[in-house]
Design a protein around this motif. Structure first.
Motif, PDB file in Angstrom:
ATOM      1  N   LEU A 160      -2.817   1.454   4.004  1.00 44.60           N
ATOM      2  CA  LEU A 160      -1.568   1.294   4.754  1.00 44.60           C
ATOM      3  C   LEU A 160      -1.832   1.363   6.251  1.00 44.60           C
ATOM      4  CD1 LEU A 160       1.525   1.358   5.228  1.00 44.60           C
ATOM      5  CD2 LEU A 160       1.457   3.797   4.685  1.00 44.60           C
ATOM      6  N   GLN A 220       0.828  -1.212   0.000  1.00 44.26           N
ATOM      7  CA  GLN A 220       0.000   0.000   0.000  1.00 44.26           C
ATOM      8  C   GLN A 220       0.861   1.260   0.000  1.00 44.26           C
ATOM      9  OE1 GLN A 220      -3.901   0.075   0.319  1.00 44.26           O
ATOM     10  NE2 GLN A 220      -3.073  -1.580  -0.922  1.00 44.26           N
ATOM     11  N   ALA A 221       1.986   1.213   0.707  1.00 47.43           N
ATOM     12  CA  ALA A 221       2.901   2.359   0.713  1.00 47.43           C
ATOM     13  C   ALA A 221       3.509   2.586  -0.664  1.00 47.43           C
ATOM     14  CB  ALA A 221       3.998   2.137   1.759  1.00 47.43           C
ATOM     15  N   CYS A 222       3.865   1.497  -1.349  1.00 45.39           N
ATOM     16  CA  CYS A 222       4.417   1.622  -2.702  1.00 45.39           C
ATOM     17  C   CYS A 222       3.429   2.306  -3.642  1.00 45.39           C
ATOM     18  CB  CYS A 222       4.795   0.244  -3.250  1.00 45.39           C
ATOM     19  SG  CYS A 222       6.279  -0.482  -2.538  1.00 45.39           S
ATOM     20  N   LEU A 237      -3.196   5.401   1.551  1.00 46.89           N
ATOM     21  CA  LEU A 237      -2.679   5.655   2.896  1.00 46.89           C
ATOM     22  C   LEU A 237      -3.622   5.077   3.944  1.00 46.89           C
ATOM     23  CD1 LEU A 237      -1.360   9.326   2.534  1.00 46.89           C
ATOM     24  CD2 LEU A 237      -0.013   7.207   2.673  1.00 46.89           C
TER      25      LEU A 237
END
Length: 396
Positions: A369, A287-289, A366
């Motif tokens: 994440l 999710q961060a990627c 985000l």
């Protein structure tokens, strides 16, 4: 009952029947919005209602299906679910024949979709109860892994196939195919014997809610990442003027199914808690990627990581649920456990849509994440309190 190795041989036909039944769910999913909006005066809001009502009926009937499976056996529950799938698709077929006024056709579609959701509850929970009953609690991870691979494999192939069939032959032909598929599944499982029934009296779901709730919460938090990726990754790519957005779900689906096929033994070997920790960390990284990707390559890599991370969390937590509930209420508990994931999928889309309207598409990922990290913290807390063993799987 047969020994473990021979009982495991019953899992492939059960899984194949589940694939066919979920094809009847997946194939119309992307077709219903364009079909409804082709009617004069009917827009996206009505189409969304027709699509979403099936998920609501699934959520509301998970524990009901589980109680039926505990009392009557997983075989009876799954077979009933397949029959309900057939009836639901047949009702939708009639609605698409253009023989009735539009409002009547819409009403039939809603009835068919509601019945489809009930069929999904009975089929999936029945598969869990039937498979685990035949193989034993020590094989719960395998059963949950195979069911997940069947579901997501059907969604990966069913959506494009359904759209193609709709464009070639129309809605009623598509629903005719969807009517036949569960019947084929029903024929496939006819030779699979029934599993032992440990209780023929009605068991209440509420006594075990406290036991399954923390595991269900972890699964619900994990589900946010999948839900936001499935609904918004392609439009995120469009907003960033990137190409290949359509590959996002493919990347996710392939990684998810590969994780189930090649890592399905890990929850039983390493323990569900350890696998969940690793998996949630991988999902969070994915999710961060996506959220911080400067280009499409890293975003697609994030979709792969998200799929790999999500893949084993449900069977990992499911193994822990099976270990903690008596056999007489196992299917009821698994039905309630699955409802946490259903609820996550149902809520995440609208929340993410509202969030994107105010803060942009990056905020959606985000959110995914953040939910994965909260899930990771919850698992660590459970392990530290001794609610979950860090290694090993208890005997069934």
């Amino acid at each position: 009952m047969a020994d473990k190795s021979s009982s495991f041989g019953y899992l492939p036909p059960l899984t194949l029947a589940l694939v066919l039944s979920y094809m009847a769910v997946a194939m119309p999913l992307a077709v219903i919005p364009p079909f409804i909006t082709s009617w004069p005066g009917y827009g996206n809001a009505v189409a969304g209602l027709v699509v979403g009502c099936a998920f609501i009926s699934t959520i509301l009937t998970r524990t009901l299906a589980g109680g039926f499976a505990d009392r009557r056996g997983g075989r009876s529950a799954m077979r009933l679910g397949l029959v309900l799938y057939t009836l639901a698709s047949a009702i939708c077929l009639v609605a698409g024949l253009d023989l009735l006024p539009r409002n009547a056709s819409l009403g039939l579609l809603i009835v068919g979709r509601l019945l489809l959701g009930i069929g999904e509850s009975y089929t999936l929970v029945g598969m869990h109860g039937w498979g685990i009953g035949l193989i034993g609690p020590q094989g719960a991870g395998k059963v949950l892994t195979w069911t997940g691979a069947a579901m997501y494999g059907a969604f990966a192939f069913g959506g494009p196939l359904g759209l193609e069939l709709y464009h070639l032959a129309g809605f009623s032909t598509l629903m005719g195919v969807c009517t036949l598929l569960p019947l084929i599944g029903l024929a496939i499982v006819q030779g699979v014997p029934a599993a032992p029934i440990f209780s023929n009296k009605r068991e209440s779901f509420w006594p075990v809610l406290g036991t399954i709730r923390p595991f269900g919460m972890v699964v619900a938090l994990q589900g946010v990442g999948f839900a936001v990726l499935g609904a918004f990754l392609s439009v995120y790519f469009l907003a960033r003027h990137w190409h290949f957005g359509s590959l996002g779900l493919t990347c996710f689906g392939l990684a998810f199914v590969a994780g189930r096929l090649f890592g399905g033994h890990l929850p039983e070997k390493m323990g569900g808690i350890r696998v969940a920790m690793i998996s949630l960390g991988i999902e969070a990284a994915g999710q961060a990627c996506i959220a911080f990707a400067p280009g499409p390559v890293l975003a697609l890599s994030g979709a792969i990581l998200t799929g790999a991370g999500c893949s084993l969390i449900y069977p990992s937590m499911g193994v822990e649920v099976v270990k903690r509930v008596p056999a007489s209420i196992r299917a009821t508990a698994l039905g309630g456990f699955a409802a946490f994931q259903d609820l996550s999928y149902a809520v995440s889309g609208p929340v993410a849509g509202t969030l994107s309207d105010h803060l942009g598409y990056r905020a959606i990922f985000l959110m995914g994440l953040g939910c994965a990290l909260i899930g990771l913290i919850l698992v660590f807390k459970l392990a530290r309190r001794g609610a979950l063993p860090l290694t090993g799987v208890a005997e069934g």
